[in-house]
Design an enzyme around this catalytic site. Structure first.
Site, PDB file in Angstrom:
ATOM      1  N   ASP A   1      24.413  60.410  37.855  1.00 17.00           N
ATOM      2  CA  ASP A   1      24.312  58.954  37.758  1.00 17.00           C
ATOM      3  C   ASP A   1      22.922  58.526  37.143  1.00 17.00           C
ATOM      4  OD1 ASP A   1      24.457  56.213  37.865  1.00 17.00           O
ATOM      5  OD2 ASP A   1      25.819  56.217  39.452  1.00 17.00           O
TER       6      ASP A   1
ATOM      7  N   HIS B   1      27.473  57.532  35.676  1.00 18.42           N
ATOM      8  CA  HIS B   1      27.707  56.489  36.275  1.00 18.42           C
ATOM      9  C   HIS B   1      29.162  55.922  35.934  1.00 18.42           C
ATOM     10  CE1 HIS B   1      27.025  52.793  38.294  1.00 18.42           C
ATOM     11  NE2 HIS B   1      27.076  52.195  37.439  1.00 18.42           N
TER      12      HIS B   1
ATOM     13  N   SER C   1      30.101  50.094  40.831  1.00 21.27           N
ATOM     14  CA  SER C   1      28.910  49.498  40.700  1.00 21.27           C
ATOM     15  C   SER C   1      28.705  48.265  41.147  1.00 21.27           C
ATOM     16  CB  SER C   1      28.754  49.448  38.940  1.00 21.27           C
ATOM     17  OG  SER C   1      27.475  49.316  38.639  1.00 21.27           O
TER      18      SER C   1
END
Length: 326
Positions: A266, A300, A173
């Site tokens: 995601d 995610h 991320s």
């Protein structure tokens, strides 16, 4: 009793389940809501046998180091992994329970030394400061490649066991965003220092944004508008968009290999961003080797949230193989 007329209690900006910013500048991070908590390092993790310890790198930067089990033979040099945690550049810590668990597993699987970097966060600090902290950590790691004693905070794990021809950087991320910027900086400067170059870069669900339909509705875009420098608040900024008009050419990436991983479902970073990044990288003329992974049916950074699933285990094995290569 709290005085609700007090400006200190007035929320001026809020991202649900992430953080609140109050009128006086105080930031409240909602870690309890997402199950994150600080944990100490461990001499020998019961599950993996990996040992960890915390080190101070500079006045503003620290890290948690991980050493795999069975490292009595100093002649056997190990790959080095510099890891940058996620959290939208405003959340997270290298010292959280999720990263302790995940890095123990990744280090055990890859038989590598890992340095998980604790950098300062936005919005108390601007995004360029985060990149400077991250570069400071990378330079500190690379300083151990010298045969000479280089600093008072030199670490024996890195000095004795590290193979600096196999140094990789990795992040999930926001950490993936940082990895991209570290690789670009290394490319501009001809390496981390005169002795060490980045061998591989791993970007996992990286916090990067490009123009897509309804991208402004994504919480990742809204967060960027809040934390970015005023002149960079938008998709025109190379800080968040590697394909922006004024972004440096991707051919300048300072690593010989890259593994780019996106998740099909995601909710924060659409997989289409990965497709566009790959196309841009190929068009740039970058000479490195690229591996692109799209994991079907996952969300995610799923491998961090639950590293014990079959999909997570398979992905971690791919990361480990990448880290071990020269």
């Amino acid at each position: 009793m709290a005085n609700f007329n007090d400006n200190n209690n007035e929320v001026v900006t809020e991202i649900d389940c992430w953080y609140k910013i109050y009128k006086n500048g105080r930031v409240e991070r909602l870690y309890d809501a997402i199950g994150l908590a600080y944990v100490p390092p461990s001499l020998e993790d019961p599950q993996t046998g990996v040992s960890s310890k915390d080190v101070t790198i500079s006045s503003h930067v620290s890290a948690r180091l991980y050493l795999p089990k069975n490292t009595t033979n100093i002649a056997q040099k190990l790959p080095i992994l510099v890891y940058y945690h996620g959290g939208a550049l405003v959340l997270g810590s290298a010292f959280f329970n999720a990263y302790q668990r995940y890095l123990n597993i990744l280090v055990s699987e890859s038989n590598a030394i890992a340095i998980s970097v604790e950098y300062r966060l936005a919005p108390e600090h601007d995004v360029p400061t985060i990149y400077e902290d991250s570069w400071t950590a990378l330079q500190w790691v690379a300083s151990h490649a010298s045969d000479k004693f280089t600093s008072v905070n030199e670490d024996p794990w890195l000095k004795n066991y590290g193979d600096f021809s196999r140094l990789s950087i990795m992040g999930d991320s926001a950490g993936g965003n940082i990895v991209y910027h570290m690789a670009m900086r290394a490319g501009r400067q001809g390496g981390i220092n005169k002795n060490v170059a980045i061998n591989g870069s791993i970007l996992v669900c990286p916090y990067l944004l490009v123009p897509l339909e309804d991208i402004e509705q994504h919480v990742s875009y809204k967060n960027w508008i809040i934390i970015s420098p005023p002149s960079e608040a938008g998709l025109h900024s190379p800080m968040i968009n590697p394909l922006a008009e004024k972004a440096p050419c991707l051919s300048g990436l300072g690593c010989s290999r890259m593994l780019l991983c996106f998740a099909e479902k995601d909710e924060y970073i659409p997989k289409e961003i990965g497709v566009q990044f790959v196309e841009g990288l190929k068009k740039s003329g970058w000479k490195g080797d690229l591996e692109f992974i799209e994991v079907e049916g996952e969300s995610h950074c799923f491998q961090l949230a639950n590293p014990e699933t079959n999909e997570s285990k398979n992905l971690i094995k791919r990361f480990a193989s990448f880290i071990q290569l020269k």
